[in-house]
Structure formats: C-alpha cells, structure tokens
Design a protein around this motif. Structure first.
Motif, PDB file in Angstrom:
ATOM      1  N   SER A 129       0.847  -1.168   0.000  1.00 43.86           N
ATOM      2  CA  SER A 129       0.000   0.000   0.000  1.00 43.86           C
ATOM      3  C   SER A 129       0.887   1.224   0.000  1.00 43.86           C
ATOM      4  O   SER A 129       2.063   1.156   0.327  1.00 43.86           O
ATOM      5  CB  SER A 129      -0.892  -0.020   1.243  1.00 43.86           C
ATOM      6  N   ASN A 130       0.324   2.308  -0.369  1.00 43.42           N
ATOM      7  CA  ASN A 130       1.063   3.560  -0.365  1.00 43.42           C
ATOM      8  C   ASN A 130       0.070   4.655  -0.005  1.00 43.42           C
ATOM      9  O   ASN A 130      -0.154   5.568  -0.775  1.00 43.42           O
ATOM     10  CB  ASN A 130       1.690   3.811  -1.736  1.00 43.42           C
ATOM     11  N   GLU A 131      -0.523   4.509   1.188  1.00 43.82           N
ATOM     12  CA  GLU A 131      -1.594   5.400   1.595  1.00 43.82           C
ATOM     13  C   GLU A 131      -1.241   6.077   2.906  1.00 43.82           C
ATOM     14  O   GLU A 131      -0.787   5.443   3.847  1.00 43.82           O
ATOM     15  CB  GLU A 131      -2.879   4.579   1.764  1.00 43.82           C
ATOM     16  N   SER A 132      -1.474   7.365   2.956  1.00 44.53           N
ATOM     17  CA  SER A 132      -1.273   8.108   4.194  1.00 44.53           C
ATOM     18  C   SER A 132      -2.615   8.367   4.835  1.00 44.53           C
ATOM     19  O   SER A 132      -3.582   8.727   4.162  1.00 44.53           O
ATOM     20  CB  SER A 132      -0.558   9.425   3.914  1.00 44.53           C
ATOM     21  N   VAL A 133      -2.681   8.162   6.156  1.00 49.01           N
ATOM     22  CA  VAL A 133      -3.910   8.386   6.915  1.00 49.01           C
ATOM     23  C   VAL A 133      -3.554   9.101   8.209  1.00 49.01           C
ATOM     24  O   VAL A 133      -2.394   9.147   8.616  1.00 49.01           O
ATOM     25  CB  VAL A 133      -4.642   7.058   7.231  1.00 49.01           C
ATOM     26  N   THR A 134      -4.569   9.625   8.857  1.00 47.13           N
ATOM     27  CA  THR A 134      -4.410  10.203  10.183  1.00 47.13           C
ATOM     28  C   THR A 134      -5.131   9.292  11.159  1.00 47.13           C
ATOM     29  O   THR A 134      -6.288   8.905  10.914  1.00 47.13           O
ATOM     30  CB  THR A 134      -5.016  11.624  10.231  1.00 47.13           C
ATOM     31  N   LEU A 135      -4.457   8.916  12.238  1.00 42.35           N
ATOM     32  CA  LEU A 135      -5.065   8.020  13.215  1.00 42.35           C
ATOM     33  C   LEU A 135      -6.296   8.689  13.823  1.00 42.35           C
ATOM     34  O   LEU A 135      -6.232   9.831  14.281  1.00 42.35           O
ATOM     35  CB  LEU A 135      -4.066   7.651  14.308  1.00 42.35           C
ATOM     36  N   LEU A 195       0.045   4.313  19.695  1.00 44.88           N
ATOM     37  CA  LEU A 195       0.140   5.415  18.750  1.00 44.88           C
ATOM     38  C   LEU A 195      -1.032   6.339  19.036  1.00 44.88           C
ATOM     39  O   LEU A 195      -2.138   5.884  19.342  1.00 44.88           O
ATOM     40  CB  LEU A 195       0.082   4.892  17.315  1.00 44.88           C
ATOM     41  N   LEU A 196      -0.808   7.639  18.937  1.00 52.66           N
ATOM     42  CA  LEU A 196      -1.794   8.607  19.397  1.00 52.66           C
ATOM     43  C   LEU A 196      -2.695   9.138  18.289  1.00 52.66           C
ATOM     44  O   LEU A 196      -2.264   9.317  17.138  1.00 52.66           O
ATOM     45  CB  LEU A 196      -1.080   9.776  20.077  1.00 52.66           C
ATOM     46  N   LYS A 197      -3.927   9.386  18.662  1.00 47.54           N
ATOM     47  CA  LYS A 197      -4.906   9.991  17.764  1.00 47.54           C
ATOM     48  C   LYS A 197      -4.313  11.258  17.159  1.00 47.54           C
ATOM     49  O   LYS A 197      -3.652  12.041  17.846  1.00 47.54           O
ATOM     50  CB  LYS A 197      -6.181  10.337  18.550  1.00 47.54           C
ATOM     51  N   GLY A 198      -4.529  11.427  15.858  1.00 49.05           N
ATOM     52  CA  GLY A 198      -4.049  12.616  15.163  1.00 49.05           C
ATOM     53  C   GLY A 198      -2.692  12.456  14.505  1.00 49.05           C
ATOM     54  O   GLY A 198      -2.295  13.287  13.688  1.00 49.05           O
ATOM     55  N   GLU A 199      -1.939  11.373  14.861  1.00 48.98           N
ATOM     56  CA  GLU A 199      -0.632  11.166  14.237  1.00 48.98           C
ATOM     57  C   GLU A 199      -0.818  10.725  12.782  1.00 48.98           C
ATOM     58  O   GLU A 199      -1.764  10.010  12.449  1.00 48.98           O
ATOM     59  CB  GLU A 199       0.181  10.106  14.987  1.00 48.98           C
ATOM     60  N   ALA A 200       0.101  11.155  11.939  1.00 45.72           N
ATOM     61  CA  ALA A 200       0.084  10.751  10.537  1.00 45.72           C
ATOM     62  C   ALA A 200       0.724   9.373  10.420  1.00 45.72           C
ATOM     63  O   ALA A 200       1.779   9.121  10.992  1.00 45.72           O
ATOM     64  CB  ALA A 200       0.850  11.755   9.682  1.00 45.72           C
ATOM     65  N   ALA A 201       0.058   8.483   9.700  1.00 45.50           N
ATOM     66  CA  ALA A 201       0.556   7.121   9.492  1.00 45.50           C
ATOM     67  C   ALA A 201       0.571   6.833   8.003  1.00 45.50           C
ATOM     68  O   ALA A 201      -0.370   7.178   7.281  1.00 45.50           O
ATOM     69  CB  ALA A 201      -0.325   6.108  10.211  1.00 45.50           C
ATOM     70  N   HIS A 202       1.632   6.188   7.569  1.00 42.33           N
ATOM     71  CA  HIS A 202       1.767   5.782   6.173  1.00 42.33           C
ATOM     72  C   HIS A 202       1.615   4.262   6.129  1.00 42.33           C
ATOM     73  O   HIS A 202       2.444   3.546   6.699  1.00 42.33           O
ATOM     74  CB  HIS A 202       3.119   6.229   5.615  1.00 42.33           C
ATOM     75  N   ILE A 203       0.542   3.770   5.506  1.00 42.84           N
ATOM     76  CA  ILE A 203       0.306   2.331   5.414  1.00 42.84           C
ATOM     77  C   ILE A 203       1.192   1.774   4.306  1.00 42.84           C
ATOM     78  O   ILE A 203       1.094   2.185   3.156  1.00 42.84           O
ATOM     79  CB  ILE A 203      -1.172   2.015   5.111  1.00 42.84           C
ATOM     80  N   THR A 204       2.084   0.828   4.675  1.00 40.52           N
ATOM     81  CA  THR A 204       2.987   0.245   3.684  1.00 40.52           C
ATOM     82  C   THR A 204       2.568  -1.153   3.256  1.00 40.52           C
ATOM     83  O   THR A 204       2.971  -1.619   2.197  1.00 40.52           O
ATOM     84  CB  THR A 204       4.433   0.185   4.223  1.00 40.52           C
ATOM     85  N   GLN A 205       1.778  -1.832   4.101  1.00 39.64           N
ATOM     86  CA  GLN A 205       1.356  -3.199   3.777  1.00 39.64           C
ATOM     87  C   GLN A 205       0.059  -3.490   4.525  1.00 39.64           C
ATOM     88  O   GLN A 205      -0.082  -3.139   5.691  1.00 39.64           O
ATOM     89  CB  GLN A 205       2.447  -4.185   4.202  1.00 39.64           C
ATOM     90  N   THR A 213       0.822  -2.799   8.300  1.00 41.34           N
ATOM     91  CA  THR A 213       2.154  -2.305   8.623  1.00 41.34           C
ATOM     92  C   THR A 213       2.136  -0.826   8.288  1.00 41.34           C
ATOM     93  O   THR A 213       1.758  -0.442   7.173  1.00 41.34           O
ATOM     94  CB  THR A 213       3.240  -3.026   7.815  1.00 41.34           C
ATOM     95  N   VAL A 214       2.500   0.000   9.272  1.00 42.90           N
ATOM     96  CA  VAL A 214       2.473   1.445   9.083  1.00 42.90           C
ATOM     97  C   VAL A 214       3.798   2.050   9.515  1.00 42.90           C
ATOM     98  O   VAL A 214       4.524   1.477  10.321  1.00 42.90           O
ATOM     99  CB  VAL A 214       1.320   2.111   9.880  1.00 42.90           C
ATOM    100  N   VAL A 215       4.080   3.214   8.962  1.00 41.77           N
ATOM    101  CA  VAL A 215       5.242   3.992   9.394  1.00 41.77           C
ATOM    102  C   VAL A 215       4.701   5.279  10.002  1.00 41.77           C
ATOM    103  O   VAL A 215       3.901   5.993   9.373  1.00 41.77           O
ATOM    104  CB  VAL A 215       6.196   4.287   8.216  1.00 41.77           C
ATOM    105  N   VAL A 216       5.108   5.534  11.241  1.00 43.86           N
ATOM    106  CA  VAL A 216       4.722   6.746  11.964  1.00 43.86           C
ATOM    107  C   VAL A 216       5.996   7.365  12.500  1.00 43.86           C
ATOM    108  O   VAL A 216       6.778   6.691  13.178  1.00 43.86           O
ATOM    109  CB  VAL A 216       3.744   6.433  13.122  1.00 43.86           C
ATOM    110  N   ASN A 217       6.226   8.614  12.178  1.00 42.37           N
ATOM    111  CA  ASN A 217       7.424   9.329  12.634  1.00 42.37           C
ATOM    112  C   ASN A 217       8.707   8.566  12.328  1.00 42.37           C
ATOM    113  O   ASN A 217       9.626   8.510  13.140  1.00 42.37           O
ATOM    114  CB  ASN A 217       7.348   9.635  14.137  1.00 42.37           C
ATOM    115  N   GLY A 218       8.763   7.919  11.158  1.00 42.16           N
ATOM    116  CA  GLY A 218       9.967   7.214  10.725  1.00 42.16           C
ATOM    117  C   GLY A 218      10.155   5.833  11.316  1.00 42.16           C
ATOM    118  O   GLY A 218      11.153   5.176  11.034  1.00 42.16           O
ATOM    119  N   ASN A 219       9.225   5.371  12.136  1.00 34.92           N
ATOM    120  CA  ASN A 219       9.314   4.047  12.741  1.00 34.92           C
ATOM    121  C   ASN A 219       8.209   3.149  12.198  1.00 34.92           C
ATOM    122  O   ASN A 219       7.104   3.611  11.912  1.00 34.92           O
ATOM    123  CB  ASN A 219       9.194   4.148  14.265  1.00 34.92           C
TER     124      ASN A 219
END
Length: 185
Positions: A3-9, A26-36, A43-49
C-alpha cells in the motif's frame, strides 16, 4: 498487498514496534503511512518508525474492521480436512516486513491435528514454526496470529503454535510462489 496510503489516526491505538515486537500506543491525530495490508493486519510507518496494527484496530486507520470468518461453511469431519483448513488459514498470516505468507516463506515446519479425548468433532492443532531470524521480536505476534486463525477452523477447540530454531530457516525453504513474489526467481 503493498500500500502507499497516508492516513491520520482517528483514535489512540495499540501497535507493535517492528521488528522488536514491543507494544506501544500510537496517538490519535498522528500521521501514518500504510505500507502493507495483508492477512488482516497493517504495517504502518509513523514518525519514521515501523509498526504493526492488528486488524481489529483497523478503524483507527479509517478502515473497516473485518469480521473473521472460517474458510468453509461446513464443519470439517476428518483430521485431514482440519489440517487442510489449518494450512489455508496459516496462508493468511504475514510477517509485517515481508509480503509473503508464513507458509510460502517456509516458516511452518509441521502441522499436526488430533481428535480431542472423548470427542467426535473437536480437534487440537499443534504447529511448529520458525522465523527468518532468531532475533525477530515479532515472532510471538506472528505465532499468535497463526494460532488465532487456526482457531477459526470449525471444530478446532485448541491450537498451539511453537517457535523452533531446528532446523534453522534459510531462503531455500521459500516456495516457488514466494520466491516469485520476492523477485528471487
């Protein structure tokens, strides 16, 4: 699927740090990038992790929570049917870093089914599996995912998924289909 989708928790959500497996929130409002998004987990990436979010928490990503269902509409009646359904269910389990299911990765060494004592239609499933690396902290989460999916098989009352290191895993254990998905052939 990749996946290559960005969402906000949309709410606080429990996640596992990949690859160590430590639980965090992970906290509400954080940006998450769904990778799989495979096998019902994300599988998501949040703040580089990198993190794994279980499917029951898909709503935190703005996704529909999928209801887990058994693979067939009938109750398996034989050991062979239960074993076959167990393998089908394990093929829906994924390492959060690898887009190939744990069966095609060659991580499942054995699946043994037995009838529970004094039962005619209740089964126990024992699985031996390994991981791609001994230091993989996601092992318990992957094993628990496999166990949960095996328990969806009609008639299965108990399941035990044990991690072993004998024999050590290597790339030759990956199925041809898995190697194709990984671009190894």
């Amino acid at each position: 699927m990749h996946s290559n989708e960005s969402v906000t928790l949309t709410r606080d959500v429990e996640a596992s740090v990949v690859p160590v497996g430590t639980k965090v929130t992970l906290l509400k409002g954080e940006a998450a990038h769904i990778t799989q998004s495979l096998g019902g987990a994300y599988t998501v990436v949040v703040n580089g992790n990198m993190f794994r979010i279980d499917g029951q928490n898909a709503d935190a990503l703005g996704k529909q929570v999928e209801q887990k269902a058994a693979t067939t509409g009938h109750k398996p009646r034989t050991l062979e049917e239960v074993e076959k359904e167990s393998w089908v269910q394990m093929k829906t389990c994924y390492d959060p870093e690898i887009p190939v299911n744990i069966v095609d990765l060659g991580l499942i060494y054995d699946c043994h089914v037995e009838l529970l004592p004094a039962a005619t239609d209740r089964f126990k499933v024992d699985v031996k599996m390994t991981l791609t690396a001994p230091g993989c902290g996601m092992g318990p989460a992957i094993a628990e995912d496999a166990k949960g999916k095996i328990l969806l098989v009609p008639g299965v009352s108990t399941a035990d998924v044990r991690i072993t290191w004998d024999p050590p895993w290597n790339q030759s254990m990956i199925s041809e289909e898995g190697k194709m998905k990984l671009g190894l052939i």
